[in-house]
Motif scaffolding. Structure first.
Motif, PDB file in Angstrom:
ATOM      1  N   GLU A   1      25.738 117.202  -5.135  1.00  0.00           N
ATOM      2  CA  GLU A   1      24.970 116.752  -3.972  1.00  0.00           C
ATOM      3  C   GLU A   1      25.087 115.243  -3.829  1.00  0.00           C
ATOM      4  O   GLU A   1      25.072 114.515  -4.819  1.00  0.00           O
TER       5      GLU A   1
ATOM      6  N   CYS B   1      19.521 123.955  -2.196  1.00  0.00           N
ATOM      7  CA  CYS B   1      19.678 122.930  -1.171  1.00  0.00           C
ATOM      8  C   CYS B   1      18.310 122.722  -0.542  1.00  0.00           C
ATOM      9  O   CYS B   1      17.349 123.429  -0.875  1.00  0.00           O
TER      10      CYS B   1
ATOM     11  N   GLU C   1      24.423 124.198   0.328  1.00  0.00           N
ATOM     12  CA  GLU C   1      24.340 122.851   0.884  1.00  0.00           C
ATOM     13  C   GLU C   1      23.810 122.939   2.314  1.00  0.00           C
ATOM     14  O   GLU C   1      24.259 123.785   3.096  1.00  0.00           O
ATOM     15  N   TRP C   2      22.849 122.086   2.632  1.00  0.00           N
ATOM     16  CA  TRP C   2      22.285 122.033   3.980  1.00  0.00           C
ATOM     17  C   TRP C   2      23.101 121.051   4.798  1.00  0.00           C
ATOM     18  O   TRP C   2      23.182 119.866   4.464  1.00  0.00           O
TER      19      TRP C   2
ATOM     20  N   THR D   1      19.631 120.042  -6.296  1.00  0.00           N
ATOM     21  CA  THR D   1      19.359 119.405  -5.006  1.00  0.00           C
ATOM     22  C   THR D   1      18.430 118.232  -5.235  1.00  0.00           C
ATOM     23  O   THR D   1      17.776 118.138  -6.291  1.00  0.00           O
TER      24      THR D   1
END
Length: 344
Positions: free
Chosen positions: A135, A221, A266-267, A179
């Motif tokens: 991240e 995330c 993952e956002w 995250t």
């Protein structure tokens, strides 16, 4: 009769009585009919319900529910979540009450699009890292690695591959997804049922948290308000960032069925990008209902890294908001790829 034998007979009789009482439950006089195709229905459709009255009872009223929430006999599904759900009918008749239930599976009404990608840059990556999650935070990559006695939390200079900061997990923990939210790092473990929270600057461990109904930890995330957690199934759990309690979940489905083994998350721009374990691909997911909007085949990347005995699958997605590009790598890969996604 000796005491031991007497106790044994009593125990067995209680066991048999208990088993008998479960198997002797009365079957419902009603069943639910739906307009589904073998239990499947598209989210763009309307669910129609009716009741089969097997003994022709005089019915006073019927209450239909979907996952415990009241619905009408004709219920539009467009605002509902995808996946498997339970429909129940509570039937009142002759001062009696019986229930009947059935399961339905709500599918997306569109097939996933196929996105392509271009490689922008390649950077060095530690070939020994069994990458579980990466991240970006302040233009720096944070990485969680796995394997017992090898699991780590790291801060990396992604352009050089240099490890800026590193802590090792205790030998009994298998590190998983990671995250960052509100200057805290959240890291999962695989089958140990526990996650850890660290200070993003010092790596000091601040607290830990236990899982709820999700049995394993895979990926993480966040969207700044909610933490999303995968557990290796088709489910993605929604966690309260303050309490880390699992409040709800979505199920990842296409127009054909579920997508399991959801892993690293993952956002990115209002969508969840999810690594599909052992597929070297990524699913782009609508976080509101679990629909797979698109898929990206990253399998060509594996051929571009050093081939060796311990080389494993693609795993690791990070979005850099500064460059608006995506970074991907894999387990024991010696490269980190910066890519741009082509949606047309």
């Amino acid at each position: 009769m000796n005491t031991f034998k007497a106790l044994t007979i009593i125990f067995l009789s209680l066991f048999i009585t208990s088993c008998g009482s479960n198997s002797g439950q009365k079957k419902s006089d009603f069943s639910i009919k739906t307009n589904t195709e073998k239990g499947n229905i598209f989210i763009s459709e309307t669910l129609n319900l009716s009741l089969e009255n097997k003994r022709n009872h005089t019915i006073d009223s019927v209450l239909y529910t979907l996952n415990g929430k009241k619905i009408s006999e004709s219920f539009a599904l467009h605002n509902h979540k995808l996946g498997k759900h339970t429909v129940e009918a509570i039937v009142y008749f002759n001062n009696e009450k019986q229930t009947a239930n059935t399961s339905i599976t709500i599918l997306n009404n569109e097939a996933p699009k196929v996105y392509k990608f271009n490689i922008i840059n390649e950077y060095p990556h530690d070939i020994t890292s069994y990458t579980q999650g990466i991240e970006f935070f302040n233009d720096t990559i944070y990485e969680s690695t796995g394997q017992y006695k090898e699991s780590k939390l790291r801060k990396l200079d992604y352009k050089t591959g240099e490890v800026v900061k590193n802590i090792n997990l205790a030998d009994e923990y298998f590190g998983e997804g990671v995250t960052i939210l509100n200057n805290k790092i959240y890291q999962l473990t695989w089958q140990e049922g526990i996650g850890f929270v660290y200070d993003v600057n010092t790596f000091d461990k601040l607290s830990s948290f236990k899982y709820g109904n999700s049995k394993e930890g895979w990926g993480l995330c966040n969207d700044a308000n909610t933490i999303y957690k995968s557990d290796g199934t088709e489910k993605i759990w929604l966690l309260n960032p303050e309490t880390l309690i699992e409040q709800n979940y979505i199920q990842v489905f296409t127009n054909k069925g579920k997508i399991g083994r959801i892993n690293e998350l993952e956002w990115i721009n209002g969508q969840i990008y999810a690594n599909i374990y052992q597929r070297d691909g990524v699913a782009v997911i609508n976080p509101k209902n679990g629909a797979v909007i698109a898929v990206i085949d990253f399998s060509p990347l594996k051929k571009k890294v050093t081939q060796h005995e311990k080389l494993d699958v693609l795993n690791g997605i990070a979005y850099n908001p500064k460059t608006k590009t995506i970074f991907v790598t894999g387990k024991r890969w010696d490269k980190l790829f910066e890519v741009e996604i082509i949606e047309k």
